[in-house]
Write a protein that holds these residues in place. Structure first.
Motif, PDB file in Angstrom:
ATOM      1  N   GLY A   1       0.885  -1.198  -0.017  1.00  0.00           N
ATOM      2  CA  GLY A   1      -0.061  -0.039   0.078  1.00  0.00           C
ATOM      3  C   GLY A   1       0.695   1.315   0.002  1.00  0.00           C
ATOM      4  O   GLY A   1       2.220   1.360  -0.065  1.00  0.00           O
ATOM      5  N   TRP A   2       0.299   2.498  -0.056  1.00  0.00           N
ATOM      6  CA  TRP A   2       0.780   3.685  -0.158  1.00  0.00           C
ATOM      7  C   TRP A   2       1.914   3.898   1.222  1.00  0.00           C
ATOM      8  O   TRP A   2       3.124   4.554   0.951  1.00  0.00           O
ATOM      9  N   ASP A   3       1.664   3.336   2.333  1.00  0.00           N
ATOM     10  CA  ASP A   3       2.440   3.718   3.447  1.00  0.00           C
ATOM     11  C   ASP A   3       3.777   2.939   3.250  1.00  0.00           C
ATOM     12  O   ASP A   3       4.775   3.260   4.110  1.00  0.00           O
TER      13      ASP A   3
ATOM     14  N   LEU B   1       5.686   2.992   0.369  1.00  0.00           N
ATOM     15  CA  LEU B   1       6.540   3.522  -0.700  1.00  0.00           C
ATOM     16  C   LEU B   1       7.704   4.426  -0.341  1.00  0.00           C
ATOM     17  O   LEU B   1       7.923   5.131  -1.282  1.00  0.00           O
TER      18      LEU B   1
ATOM     19  N   VAL C   1      -1.562   8.025  -7.566  1.00  0.00           N
ATOM     20  CA  VAL C   1      -0.442   8.297  -6.851  1.00  0.00           C
ATOM     21  C   VAL C   1      -0.116   9.909  -6.668  1.00  0.00           C
ATOM     22  O   VAL C   1       0.372  10.262  -5.688  1.00  0.00           O
TER      23      VAL C   1
ATOM     24  N   ALA D   1      -2.467  10.583  -3.553  1.00  0.00           N
ATOM     25  CA  ALA D   1      -2.070   9.817  -2.429  1.00  0.00           C
ATOM     26  C   ALA D   1      -0.594  10.576  -1.930  1.00  0.00           C
ATOM     27  O   ALA D   1      -0.451  10.733  -0.728  1.00  0.00           O
ATOM     28  N   ASN D   2       0.240  11.007  -2.967  1.00  0.00           N
ATOM     29  CA  ASN D   2       1.370  11.614  -2.401  1.00  0.00           C
ATOM     30  C   ASN D   2       2.175  11.024  -1.418  1.00  0.00           C
ATOM     31  O   ASN D   2       2.432  11.493  -0.255  1.00  0.00           O
ATOM     32  N   PRO D   3       2.512   9.735  -1.543  1.00  0.00           N
ATOM     33  CA  PRO D   3       3.072   8.807  -0.391  1.00  0.00           C
ATOM     34  C   PRO D   3       4.301   9.339   0.055  1.00  0.00           C
ATOM     35  O   PRO D   3       5.237   9.857  -0.787  1.00  0.00           O
TER      36      PRO D   3
ATOM     37  N   LEU E   1      -5.459  -0.966  -7.187  1.00  0.00           N
ATOM     38  CA  LEU E   1      -5.651   0.219  -7.006  1.00  0.00           C
ATOM     39  C   LEU E   1      -7.568   0.170  -7.135  1.00  0.00           C
ATOM     40  O   LEU E   1      -8.236   0.683  -6.198  1.00  0.00           O
TER      41      LEU E   1
ATOM     42  N   ASN F   1      -6.023   1.355   0.083  1.00  0.00           N
ATOM     43  CA  ASN F   1      -4.643   0.532   0.467  1.00  0.00           C
ATOM     44  C   ASN F   1      -4.066   1.594   1.855  1.00  0.00           C
ATOM     45  O   ASN F   1      -4.553   2.700   1.795  1.00  0.00           O
TER      46      ASN F   1
END
Length: 288
Positions: free
Chosen positions: A146-148, A150, A167, A170-172, A223, A288
């Motif tokens: 998930g995003w966390d 990345l 993305v 979300a701007n991980p 996604l 995610n």
């Protein structure tokens, strides 16, 4: 310029981007929105002009014999056959396909066009003709559910795609986002090690394995489930209705599901939404 043209252009200025010189340029000017397309006009011309992606295996690509083929391409050939006309394929990319349609260069798009709210504001969609999952694919040794996960990862996405939008939204934290002009460039960046994972259609994993070999890359997280539709110009209601009828017949006969199995290698969902408008066919988001 008509009011609908002004509205469409204003919306496109906000939402459409064209890749150029390694950057993204806003599509700030378009000569005019082309007039509605009718079934009779296509029959009188005896040619259906269709925008398709030509470097997106298995949706549209050139095979070893030099023939343009793939699921979307063969689907368009079925439509042209029903209309009793020849087909002229026009190559498009994710960044330019809507502009190509609205300026009258093509009659329709069958170009891996997922049905999204922003797109519904500028084009008219047929009922969906297949499903397509948007995923992230990365190195097998990379933990990314998930995003966390990345932080520190280099993430590649094709410019102007749902994966790009996701993305960006979300701007991980700690991730470096790299945008490429098309899917082929994005996949190549992953295989060459330029990025650690990419946003892509789920069908890209098979293409990657053919080049890099099995086991080196894998699907990391999903996604959304997207439904692809044919896009036509917003005033082309009669053409869209005709396409809906053709798609319905292909679904009922089993011809469409067989084509999907042949090219995508998976079973199409048992029941597709029956409209490309409103809320019913919009992507099924997976958190995610």
């Amino acid at each position: 310029m008509t009011e609908i043209n002004k509205t469409l252009l204003k919306g496109m200025n906000r939402r459409l981007f064209l890749g150029a010189a390694g950057g993204a340029l806003a599509l700030t000017l378009m000569p005019s929105i082309a007039a509605a397309q009718s079934v009779q006009e296509i029959k009188d011309r005896k040619v259906l002009k269709a925008g398709v992606q030509v470097a997106q295996v298995p949706w549209g690509y050139t095979d070893e014999s030099g023939k343009l083929t793939g699921f979307d391409v063969e689907f368009v050939r079925l439509i042209a056959k029903e209309l009793g006309v020849d087909v002229e394929f026009v190559p498009v990319t994710p960044a330019n396909r809507i502009a190509t349609l609205l300026t009258g260069q093509v009659d329709m798009l069958a170009a891996v066009m997922g049905i999204f709210p922003d797109r519904q504001k500028v084009v008219l969609f047929s009922r969906p003709y297949c499903n397509n999952d948007n995923v992230f694919i990365g190195r097998a040794d990379l933990k990314a559910s998930g995003w966390d996960d990345l932080n520190g990862a280099r993430v590649g996405v094709p410019r102007g795609t749902p994966q790009d939008k996701a993305v960006t939204t979300a701007n991980p934290a700690g991730a470096t986002i790299q945008r490429f002009d098309d899917d082929a460039s994005t996949v190549q960046a992953l295989i060459s090690g330029q990025v650690d994972l990419i946003g892509a259609a789920f069908t890209q994993l098979g293409n990657i394995e053919k080049v890099a070999g099995p086991g080196k890359f894998e699907q990391k997280f999903v996604l959304s489930r997207v439904f692809n539709g044919v896009a036509v110009r917003p005033q082309s209601r009669e053409f869209a209705d005709h396409l809906n009828g053709v798609i319905g017949k292909l679904i009922e006969s089993g011809e469409l599901s067989a084509l999907y199995k042949q090219w995508i290698g998976k079973d199409m969902v048992a029941e597709l939404p029956t409209t490309g408008e409103g809320d019913a066919p919009l992507p099924v988001e997976i958190p995610n």
